[in-house]
Motif scaffolding. Structure first.
Motif, mmCIF file in Angstrom:
data_model
loop_
_atom_site.group_PDB
_atom_site.id
_atom_site.type_symbol
_atom_site.label_atom_id
_atom_site.label_comp_id
_atom_site.label_asym_id
_atom_site.label_seq_id
_atom_site.Cartn_x
_atom_site.Cartn_y
_atom_site.Cartn_z
ATOM 1 N N GLY A 1 2.054 -9.102 2.350
ATOM 2 C CA GLY A 1 3.483 -9.365 2.205
ATOM 3 C C GLY A 1 3.938 -9.462 0.766
ATOM 4 N N THR A 2 3.031 -9.263 -0.183
ATOM 5 C CA THR A 2 3.376 -9.300 -1.590
ATOM 6 C C THR A 2 2.883 -8.010 -2.230
ATOM 7 O OG1 THR A 2 2.997 -11.673 -1.521
ATOM 8 C CG2 THR A 2 3.252 -10.703 -3.690
ATOM 9 N N PRO A 3 3.602 -6.912 -2.029
ATOM 10 C CA PRO A 3 3.111 -5.620 -2.491
ATOM 11 C C PRO A 3 3.155 -5.415 -3.996
ATOM 12 C CG PRO A 3 5.282 -5.382 -1.556
ATOM 13 C CD PRO A 3 4.870 -6.806 -1.341
ATOM 14 N N GLY B 1 -10.827 0.125 1.913
ATOM 15 C CA GLY B 1 -10.595 -0.124 3.334
ATOM 16 C C GLY B 1 -9.143 0.141 3.670
ATOM 17 N N ILE B 2 -8.531 -0.756 4.427
ATOM 18 C CA ILE B 2 -7.137 -0.585 4.842
ATOM 19 C C ILE B 2 -6.249 -1.470 3.975
ATOM 20 C CG2 ILE B 2 -5.495 -0.839 6.737
ATOM 21 C CD1 ILE B 2 -7.827 -0.418 8.652
ATOM 22 N N ALA B 3 -5.265 -0.863 3.353
ATOM 23 C CA ALA B 3 -4.333 -1.610 2.506
ATOM 24 C C ALA B 3 -3.534 -2.600 3.353
ATOM 25 C CB ALA B 3 -3.382 -0.655 1.787
ATOM 26 N N MET B 4 -3.378 -3.806 2.849
ATOM 27 C CA MET B 4 -2.588 -4.808 3.561
ATOM 28 C C MET B 4 -1.149 -4.338 3.738
ATOM 29 S SD MET B 4 -4.115 -8.354 2.072
ATOM 30 C CE MET B 4 -5.867 -8.649 2.066
ATOM 31 N N ASP B 5 -0.658 -3.568 2.789
ATOM 32 C CA ASP B 5 0.682 -2.991 2.925
ATOM 33 C C ASP B 5 0.735 -2.027 4.107
ATOM 34 O OD1 ASP B 5 1.588 -4.422 0.778
ATOM 35 O OD2 ASP B 5 1.586 -2.726 -0.618
ATOM 36 N N ASP B 6 -0.344 -1.283 4.335
ATOM 37 C CA ASP B 6 -0.393 -0.371 5.484
ATOM 38 C C ASP B 6 -0.388 -1.142 6.795
ATOM 39 O OD1 ASP B 6 -0.406 1.774 3.777
ATOM 40 O OD2 ASP B 6 -2.550 2.218 4.031
ATOM 41 N N VAL B 7 -1.085 -2.284 6.813
ATOM 42 C CA VAL B 7 -1.074 -3.131 8.009
ATOM 43 C C VAL B 7 0.355 -3.597 8.286
ATOM 44 C CG1 VAL B 7 -1.874 -5.294 9.044
ATOM 45 C CG2 VAL B 7 -3.469 -3.881 7.737
ATOM 46 N N LEU B 8 1.047 -4.031 7.237
ATOM 47 C CA LEU B 8 2.438 -4.457 7.399
ATOM 48 C C LEU B 8 3.317 -3.333 7.933
ATOM 49 C CD1 LEU B 8 3.241 -6.687 4.297
ATOM 50 C CD2 LEU B 8 3.243 -7.358 6.687
ATOM 51 N N LEU C 1 -11.015 0.911 12.569
ATOM 52 C CA LEU C 1 -10.188 -0.296 12.501
ATOM 53 C C LEU C 1 -8.702 0.057 12.525
ATOM 54 C CD1 LEU C 1 -9.958 -3.338 12.315
ATOM 55 C CD2 LEU C 1 -10.221 -3.159 9.839
ATOM 56 N N ARG C 2 -8.309 1.074 11.786
ATOM 57 C CA ARG C 2 -6.894 1.496 11.772
ATOM 58 C C ARG C 2 -6.451 1.890 13.182
ATOM 59 N NH1 ARG C 2 -3.895 2.988 7.591
ATOM 60 N NH2 ARG C 2 -5.704 3.376 6.290
ATOM 61 N N SER C 3 -7.295 2.606 13.897
ATOM 62 C CA SER C 3 -6.978 3.021 15.265
ATOM 63 C C SER C 3 -6.812 1.803 16.182
ATOM 64 C CB SER C 3 -8.093 3.934 15.792
ATOM 65 O OG SER C 3 -7.881 4.245 17.137
ATOM 66 N N LEU C 4 -7.673 0.819 16.031
ATOM 67 C CA LEU C 4 -7.579 -0.403 16.840
ATOM 68 C C LEU C 4 -6.279 -1.152 16.559
ATOM 69 C CD1 LEU C 4 -11.271 -1.628 16.507
ATOM 70 C CD2 LEU C 4 -10.156 -0.854 18.626
ATOM 71 N N ILE C 5 -5.911 -1.246 15.286
ATOM 72 C CA ILE C 5 -4.675 -1.942 14.906
ATOM 73 C C ILE C 5 -3.462 -1.213 15.482
ATOM 74 C CG2 ILE C 5 -3.196 -2.652 12.983
ATOM 75 C CD1 ILE C 5 -5.807 -2.939 11.307
ATOM 76 N N VAL D 1 2.536 -2.752 11.660
ATOM 77 C CA VAL D 1 3.054 -3.843 12.475
ATOM 78 C C VAL D 1 4.574 -3.809 12.526
ATOM 79 C CG1 VAL D 1 3.180 -6.361 12.658
ATOM 80 C CG2 VAL D 1 1.016 -5.271 12.084
ATOM 81 N N SER D 2 5.210 -3.532 11.410
ATOM 82 C CA SER D 2 6.680 -3.534 11.385
ATOM 83 C C SER D 2 7.272 -2.418 12.238
ATOM 84 C CB SER D 2 7.206 -3.448 9.959
ATOM 85 O OG SER D 2 6.905 -2.197 9.398
ATOM 86 N N LEU D 3 6.535 -1.348 12.445
ATOM 87 C CA LEU D 3 7.007 -0.249 13.283
ATOM 88 C C LEU D 3 6.743 -0.479 14.772
ATOM 89 C CD1 LEU D 3 5.901 2.759 11.063
ATOM 90 C CD2 LEU D 3 8.218 1.865 11.372
ATOM 91 N N SER D 4 6.070 -1.553 15.092
ATOM 92 C CA SER D 4 5.717 -1.846 16.482
ATOM 93 C C SER D 4 6.944 -2.246 17.289
ATOM 94 C CB SER D 4 4.701 -2.993 16.527
ATOM 95 O OG SER D 4 4.518 -3.439 17.848
ATOM 96 N N PRO D 5 7.015 -1.792 18.548
ATOM 97 C CA PRO D 5 8.103 -2.227 19.422
ATOM 98 C C PRO D 5 7.868 -3.598 20.048
ATOM 99 C CG PRO D 5 6.753 -0.622 20.564
ATOM 100 C CD PRO D 5 6.214 -0.734 19.167
ATOM 101 N N ALA D 6 6.725 -4.213 19.764
ATOM 102 C CA ALA D 6 6.427 -5.542 20.322
ATOM 103 C C ALA D 6 7.494 -6.539 19.893
ATOM 104 C CB ALA D 6 5.051 -6.018 19.864
ATOM 105 N N ARG D 7 7.786 -7.474 20.780
ATOM 106 C CA ARG D 7 8.843 -8.451 20.497
ATOM 107 C C ARG D 7 8.425 -9.418 19.384
ATOM 108 N NH1 ARG D 7 11.326 -12.900 24.495
ATOM 109 N NH2 ARG D 7 13.063 -13.504 23.186
#
Length: 191
Positions: free
Chosen positions: A130-132, A99-106, A56-60, A109-115
């Motif tokens: 969003g509430t760590p 599993g995957i920490a929601m903070d890790d997902v953030l 899942l982490r790889s897919l994200i 995503v925040s490091l993504s170059p996507a607009r």
């Protein structure tokens, strides 16, 4: 280009099995795939019953690695909250490794170059995204109706803080003007 990763997990071990998550993910994928007039919308990758957090982490990471116009992640499955924060639960969960920490997902995503970056969590405790900051026993201050404690610590009621976090994350920036939920905090703009 607009890319979407849509994940639905039903097959959790033991009594944790779910019934509707794969169906929900399939419907969301169909909805995102094309516009009402039939023209293409998102390039959708539908993944059902992902087995491990590594997968899942790889897919994200893959969906958010390019400088696309929009990158979207939708998850339907189990979520949990611990002293360490909120988690997207994967079928290979174990005690202290949910599993995957929601903070890790953030962070991913925040490091993504996507607009534009969109995260939609259809799971328990998705409000922890969003509430760590956590307190004893993994509860978010204000989660159980303790709005006063939450306002003193974070400057907003529990509901407005969670909604504001998602709004701020998706939209980038906005102005806080006052809360329509509790009338006392300083977050008026909500989704």
């Amino acid at each position: 280009m607009k890319k979407a990763l849509v994940v639905g997990i039903n097959n959790y071990p033991g009594g944790a099995r779910l019934m509707g998550c794969v169906n929900d993910a399939t419907k969301v994928a169909e909805l995102l795939n094309s516009n009402e007039d039939g023209s293409p919308n998102f390039d959708v990758m539908l993944c059902t019953d992902v087995k491990t957090k590594t997968e899942l982490r790889s897919l994200i990471l893959d969906v958010f690695k390019m400088d696309d116009e929009v990158s979207l992640f939708y998850f339907s499955g189990h979520g949990c909250i611990t002293d360490a924060g909120g988690y997207i639960v994967t079928p290979d969960f174990a005690k202290y490794d949910e599993g995957i920490a929601m903070d890790d997902v953030l962070k991913m995503v925040s490091l993504s170059p996507a607009r534009h970056k969109i995260v939609i969590l259809d799971c328990c405790h998705s409000g922890a995204m969003g509430t760590p900051a956590m307190t004893q026993y993994g509860r978010i201050p204000g989660e159980r109706g303790d709005r006063t404690g939450f306002q003193q610590k974070y400057g907003g009621c529990a509901r407005s803080r969670r909604i504001w976090s998602v709004y701020e994350f998706v939209a980038g920036s906005a102005q806080r003007r006052g809360c329509r939920y509790c009338g006392r905090c300083n977050s008026r703009q909500h989704l």
